[in-house]
Write a protein that holds these residues in place. Structure first.
Motif, mmCIF file in Angstrom:
data_model
loop_
_atom_site.group_PDB
_atom_site.id
_atom_site.type_symbol
_atom_site.label_atom_id
_atom_site.label_comp_id
_atom_site.label_asym_id
_atom_site.label_seq_id
_atom_site.Cartn_x
_atom_site.Cartn_y
_atom_site.Cartn_z
ATOM 1 N N ARG A 70 18.089 -27.207 55.410
ATOM 2 C CA ARG A 70 18.347 -27.234 53.974
ATOM 3 C C ARG A 70 18.914 -28.595 53.578
ATOM 4 N NH1 ARG A 70 18.492 -22.322 51.243
ATOM 5 N NH2 ARG A 70 18.243 -20.471 52.545
ATOM 6 N N ASP A 76 17.439 -27.155 48.914
ATOM 7 C CA ASP A 76 16.030 -26.876 49.177
ATOM 8 C C ASP A 76 15.826 -26.617 50.664
ATOM 9 O OD1 ASP A 76 14.694 -26.769 46.811
ATOM 10 O OD2 ASP A 76 14.101 -28.864 46.777
ATOM 11 N N ARG A 122 19.864 -25.977 41.209
ATOM 12 C CA ARG A 122 19.696 -27.012 42.217
ATOM 13 C C ARG A 122 19.098 -28.280 41.621
ATOM 14 N NH1 ARG A 122 16.062 -25.873 45.587
ATOM 15 N NH2 ARG A 122 15.355 -23.812 44.945
ATOM 16 N N ASN A 166 8.312 -28.508 51.607
ATOM 17 C CA ASN A 166 9.407 -28.006 50.768
ATOM 18 C C ASN A 166 9.091 -26.552 50.427
ATOM 19 O OD1 ASN A 166 11.358 -27.415 48.852
ATOM 20 N ND2 ASN A 166 11.251 -29.414 47.884
ATOM 21 N N THR A 182 10.923 -24.383 48.900
ATOM 22 C CA THR A 182 11.524 -23.867 47.660
ATOM 23 C C THR A 182 11.261 -24.820 46.499
ATOM 24 O OG1 THR A 182 13.616 -24.892 48.309
ATOM 25 C CG2 THR A 182 13.323 -22.581 48.859
ATOM 26 N N ARG A 183 10.139 -25.503 46.509
ATOM 27 C CA ARG A 183 9.822 -26.467 45.457
ATOM 28 C C ARG A 183 9.655 -25.780 44.112
ATOM 29 N NH1 ARG A 183 9.635 -29.432 42.005
ATOM 30 N NH2 ARG A 183 8.508 -31.379 41.708
#
Length: 361
Positions: A218, A208, A131, A251, A253-254
């Motif tokens: 997302r 993310d 990503r 966030n 999924t940082r």
């Protein structure tokens, strides 16, 4: 006589001869294009590298324009066009050549993008690095395309003498006009710089999981000017790129995609906590959404009416964590209703000084 004078000394014969040479050059360029890319296509099909296939596919369109133009360039010294036709021909040829070169450069940029992104699959479970690379590459590609098209458009305009003179006049008197344009474009330039900063620092990446404006979603698209967030109910939240530099947001999924989920239960004081804790362990062990890392139950609060139990469980990403929380909540409530119905929250009251009821005689 006027037409003959415009055509020059050669007349119609020189004009037809020139057009015949141009047609022959274009035909030769297309024939060369056909055989060249037929050979390159076979070579790319046998090659094991993705670069060959990508370049052949991306260069095929620009080559269909540039190779005939190359043929025209080779026969240009032999052309005997009248002065009136010659100026139009030069302008058209220059515009087509600049457009073909810009097309070729854009195709090369896309080929390099495909070559980089093919190595990073975003469909895998642990796609954090993928990503990050996709976000950086896509933003940089957009910047490169903007630069290519701006330069190409300016070059096309400069092929016209009148437009070029107007451009020189504007540049010569760019004092106050430059200040006005600078103020007018300040916000646009700041937005573009924000997009480049997002690509460099990456507070957000494609796919993310974020919480923005109170919505869970997302990151679906990142451009130089705006970001599209796909909300859980498939709505799209479009935000300016500067939002993610100026305002706080979550966030999830940082650093990693795994996340903890909580479920709160409110019960009576008589509930056996150890039995409820064992039931929670049994539920998560049977669930496919649990990652096997965290499972715990604690008494986090006690009021005058009920006791608060917090179930803490973990999952590999936010979507599975949501499913796991719902599953735990439903099954824990069913367990309490089935095994300990008397332990559900209740209200107790004591009536002081009330006369006992007399049974009828």
């Amino acid at each position: 006589m006027a037409v003959q004078s415009a055509l020059g000394g050669g007349g119609w014969g020189a004009l037809l001869e020139s057009f015949g040479l141009i047609f022959a050059a274009v035909a030769a360029g297309w024939v060369l294009y056909y055989f060249l890319f037929r050979v390159l296509g076979r070579f790319a099909a046998r090659s094991d590298t993705a670069l060959d296939n990508t370049l052949v596919r991306r260069w095929q369109g620009p080559a269909s324009l540039l190779l005939p133009l190359l043929g025209i360039l080779l026969v240009a010294p032999a052309l005997r066009l009248p002065p009136g036709f010659l100026g139009i021909f030069r302008n058209l040829f220059s515009i087509a050549l600049i457009g073909g070169i810009a097309w070729l450069l854009a195709g090369t940029v896309f080929a390099l993008r495909d070559l980089v992104l093919i190595r990073f699959d975003m469909k895998v479970r642990d796609n954090l690095k993928a990503r990050a690379v996709h976000t950086q590459v896509n933003v940089l590609v957009k910047v490169a395309l903007v630069v290519i098209f701006i330069v190409a458009g300016a070059s096309m305009l400069m092929t016209f003498e009148k437009v070029r003179q107007v451009g020189f006049s504007i540049l010569a008197s760019a004092g106050i006009a430059g200040i006005i344009v600078g103020f007018a474009a300040q916000r646009s330039i700041a937005t573009l710089l924000a997009g480049i900063q997002i690509a460099a620092t990456q507070p957000i990446r494609l796919d993310d999981v974020v919480i923005v404006e109170g919505e869970w979603g997302r990151i679906e698209e990142i451009t130089l000017t705006y970001v599209v967030v796909r909300v859980w109910d498939l709505r799209r939240l479009v935000l300016p790129i500067t939002y993610f530099l100026e305002k706080p947001f979550q966030n999830w999924t940082r650093v990693s995609a795994d996340i903890l989920g909580t479920v709160f239960l409110y019960t009576d004081y008589t509930v056996p906590v150890d039995a409820v804790r064992e039931e929670l362990r049994r539920i998560v062990e049977e669930s496919d959404a649990w990652d096997g890392k965290v499972c715990g139950l604690q008494v986090t609060n006690a009021s005058e009416r009920s006791m608060e139990l917090r179930c803490l469980v973990s999952a590999v990403d936010a979507s599975l964590a949501w499913d796991l929380r719902c599953e735990v909540r439903e099954k824990m409530l069913a367990f309490l209703q089935r095994e300990y119905p008397e332990s559900l929250p209740r209200v107790r009251a004591e009536l002081a000084g009330a006369e006992p009821m007399q049974s009828p005689a």
